[in-house]
Design a protein around this motif. Structure first.
Motif, PDB file in Angstrom:
ATOM      1  N   THR A   6     -16.415 -48.780 -19.921  1.00 54.57           N
ATOM      2  CA  THR A   6     -16.596 -47.758 -18.896  1.00 54.57           C
ATOM      3  C   THR A   6     -16.826 -48.433 -17.552  1.00 54.57           C
ATOM      4  OG1 THR A   6     -17.507 -46.172 -20.480  1.00 54.57           O
ATOM      5  CG2 THR A   6     -18.053 -45.845 -18.160  1.00 54.57           C
ATOM      6  N   GLN A   7     -16.015 -48.087 -16.551  1.00 53.73           N
ATOM      7  CA  GLN A   7     -16.169 -48.649 -15.209  1.00 53.73           C
ATOM      8  C   GLN A   7     -17.363 -47.990 -14.508  1.00 53.73           C
ATOM      9  OE1 GLN A   7     -12.460 -48.607 -12.841  1.00 53.73           O
ATOM     10  NE2 GLN A   7     -11.389 -48.061 -14.722  1.00 53.73           N
ATOM     11  N   ARG A   8     -18.130 -48.798 -13.772  1.00 53.69           N
ATOM     12  CA  ARG A   8     -19.172 -48.258 -12.884  1.00 53.69           C
ATOM     13  C   ARG A   8     -18.604 -48.294 -11.467  1.00 53.69           C
ATOM     14  NH1 ARG A   8     -25.260 -48.290 -12.828  1.00 53.69           N
ATOM     15  NH2 ARG A   8     -25.232 -49.458 -14.775  1.00 53.69           N
ATOM     16  N   THR A  10     -18.587 -47.419  -7.345  1.00 56.90           N
ATOM     17  CA  THR A  10     -19.542 -47.331  -6.241  1.00 56.90           C
ATOM     18  C   THR A  10     -19.366 -46.020  -5.482  1.00 56.90           C
ATOM     19  OG1 THR A  10     -17.963 -48.603  -4.924  1.00 56.90           O
ATOM     20  CG2 THR A  10     -19.780 -49.814  -5.935  1.00 56.90           C
ATOM     21  N   ALA A 156     -27.042 -43.246 -13.504  1.00 55.62           N
ATOM     22  CA  ALA A 156     -25.833 -43.799 -14.118  1.00 55.62           C
ATOM     23  C   ALA A 156     -26.176 -44.612 -15.365  1.00 55.62           C
ATOM     24  CB  ALA A 156     -25.087 -44.666 -13.105  1.00 55.62           C
ATOM     25  N   ASP A 157     -27.339 -45.275 -15.364  1.00 53.81           N
ATOM     26  CA  ASP A 157     -27.739 -46.041 -16.547  1.00 53.81           C
ATOM     27  C   ASP A 157     -27.943 -45.123 -17.749  1.00 53.81           C
ATOM     28  OD1 ASP A 157     -27.626 -48.481 -15.283  1.00 53.81           O
ATOM     29  OD2 ASP A 157     -29.768 -48.563 -14.813  1.00 53.81           O
ATOM     30  N   LEU A 160     -24.521 -44.422 -19.153  1.00 55.15           N
ATOM     31  CA  LEU A 160     -23.942 -45.551 -19.866  1.00 55.15           C
ATOM     32  C   LEU A 160     -24.636 -45.807 -21.200  1.00 55.15           C
ATOM     33  CD1 LEU A 160     -23.340 -47.926 -16.825  1.00 55.15           C
ATOM     34  CD2 LEU A 160     -21.597 -46.794 -18.217  1.00 55.15           C
ATOM     35  N   ASP A 164     -21.261 -45.073 -22.935  1.00 61.01           N
ATOM     36  CA  ASP A 164     -20.478 -46.273 -22.657  1.00 61.01           C
ATOM     37  C   ASP A 164     -19.392 -46.447 -23.717  1.00 61.01           C
ATOM     38  OD1 ASP A 164     -19.701 -48.523 -21.307  1.00 61.01           O
ATOM     39  OD2 ASP A 164     -21.184 -49.838 -22.244  1.00 61.01           O
ATOM     40  N   ALA A 169     -15.157 -43.846 -16.665  1.00 64.76           N
ATOM     41  CA  ALA A 169     -15.939 -44.358 -15.538  1.00 64.76           C
ATOM     42  C   ALA A 169     -17.147 -43.478 -15.273  1.00 64.76           C
ATOM     43  CB  ALA A 169     -15.072 -44.427 -14.275  1.00 64.76           C
ATOM     44  N   VAL A 170     -18.114 -44.067 -14.557  1.00 60.06           N
ATOM     45  CA  VAL A 170     -19.228 -43.300 -14.008  1.00 60.06           C
ATOM     46  C   VAL A 170     -19.319 -43.629 -12.527  1.00 60.06           C
ATOM     47  CG1 VAL A 170     -20.900 -45.075 -14.752  1.00 60.06           C
ATOM     48  CG2 VAL A 170     -21.704 -42.797 -14.114  1.00 60.06           C
ATOM     49  N   ASP A 172     -21.532 -43.985  -9.580  1.00 51.58           N
ATOM     50  CA  ASP A 172     -22.978 -44.222  -9.479  1.00 51.58           C
ATOM     51  C   ASP A 172     -23.490 -43.790  -8.107  1.00 51.58           C
ATOM     52  OD1 ASP A 172     -25.579 -45.083  -9.524  1.00 51.58           O
ATOM     53  OD2 ASP A 172     -25.133 -47.102 -10.244  1.00 51.58           O
TER      54      ASP A 172
END
Length: 315
Positions: A6-8, A10, A156-157, A160, A164, A169-170, A172
């Motif tokens: 999973t992409q984080r 910005t 966001a944590d 995930l 995850d 993606a999330v 954040d």
């Protein structure tokens, strides 16, 4: 089909553009609102909506909220009314979802409504959510971005730790300021409070000019967040704890000795913002029971107690 990672993303123009690109490709992207993180998918794409249910392990009878960028976009999806206009002008953008009859030409995927003739719509206040909706250019289905029935995510944590490898993606955007899911108001018949949240029944009654009706628990599910067991940690919950017992994780409220305090000064809005994050933190410590101090059943306390009672319900 699980994603390999999973992409984080910005919270800037590049992150928003990438999130919108993934959503247009039928992928799942978690995004922050003022309430909790939502698990976004194109509400018009049946495959993408099916992927929400799969990723969350969500029962198919539990409908989804659709997020829109404007009142005009909402009117394209549901049969609007004078009451809806009044309420939307009073509380949108904000933590309030309206349930209205679905328009036949709305183009919403069948799975979103879970077979109901109504649609739950919301215009979020969080700037990042609004920017994503504008960039994406359409309605986003967006239940909370967590495994079904578990504690809702406010960072966001949290997303995930639960999803995850299950989502693309999330986005954040940091912690969510309200911290509890939106209030849900049914407007398909007489105005009825279907789920308490950040907008109180008293505020709704004032805007309506008459007391809002309350949903009875025995009634059939008509909106998200109505299942008896919901928002649950791994630990068992003990509510309205007048005293602490040995070995319990202690969640306090007000001037009290505890492990974590929802609000030492007794502020219910602060308690609402902290609720899910504190439950995540205590649950991670591995205690078998989380004991919770009494929460006053007024204002935001009504919504807090609703979430706590569902978190403590038999699973």
């Amino acid at each position: 089909m699980p994603h390999t990672s999973t992409q984080r993303l910005t919270a800037d123009a590049a992150g928003i553009a990438r999130a919108a690109e993934l959503l247009r490709a039928g992928k799942l992207v978690a995004f922050p609102t003022e309430t909790v993180y939502g698990l976004g998918a194109d509400a018009r794409d049946d495959g993408a909506v099916a992927a929400i249910y799969e990723a969350k392990g969500r029962p198919s009878y539990n409908p989804l909220i659709v997020h829109v960028a404007s009142i005009e976009h909402a009117k394209e999806l549901v049969r609007w009314s004078g009451t809806a206009e009044n309420i939307a002008q009073s509380f949108w953008p904000g933590p309030l979802t309206l349930v209205l009859p679905l328009r036949e030409d709305a183009g919403i995927a069948d799975r979103v409504t879970a077979g109901l003739s109504t649609l739950a719509v919301r215009m979020p206040a969080a700037p990042l959510a609004r920017e994503l909706l504008t960039e994406f250019g359409g309605p986003l289905a967006g239940p909370s971005a967590n495994r079904s029935g578990r504690i809702s995510p406010t960072t966001a944590d949290h997303v995930l730790s639960s999803l995850d490898d299950r989502i693309a993606a999330v986005l954040d955007g940091g912690p969510c300021p309200v911290g509890l899911e939106s209030t849900i108001l049914g407007l398909a018949g007489r105005p009825t409070l279907l789920r308490p949240g950040g907008i109180s029944a008293e505020q709704l009654s004032e805007a309506l000019g008459h007391p809002v009706m309350r949903r009875q628990e025995r009634e059939a599910i008509s909106a998200p967040g109505q299942t008896a067991s919901h928002y649950a940690p791994q630990a068992q919950m003990r509510l309205n704890a007048a005293e602490w017992r040995e070995g319990e994780a202690r969640l306090g409220f007000g001037d009290i000795e505890c492990d974590l305090n929802l609000s030492a000064k007794g502020d219910l809005d602060e308690a609402a913002a902290n609720l899910f994050a504190h439950l995540h933190q205590l649950d991670a410590q591995g205690a078998e029971v989380i004991a919770v101090a009494p929460i006053p059943h007024v204002g935001a306390g009504v919504a807090i107690n609703d979430r706590l009672s569902r978190a403590a319900a038999p699973r």
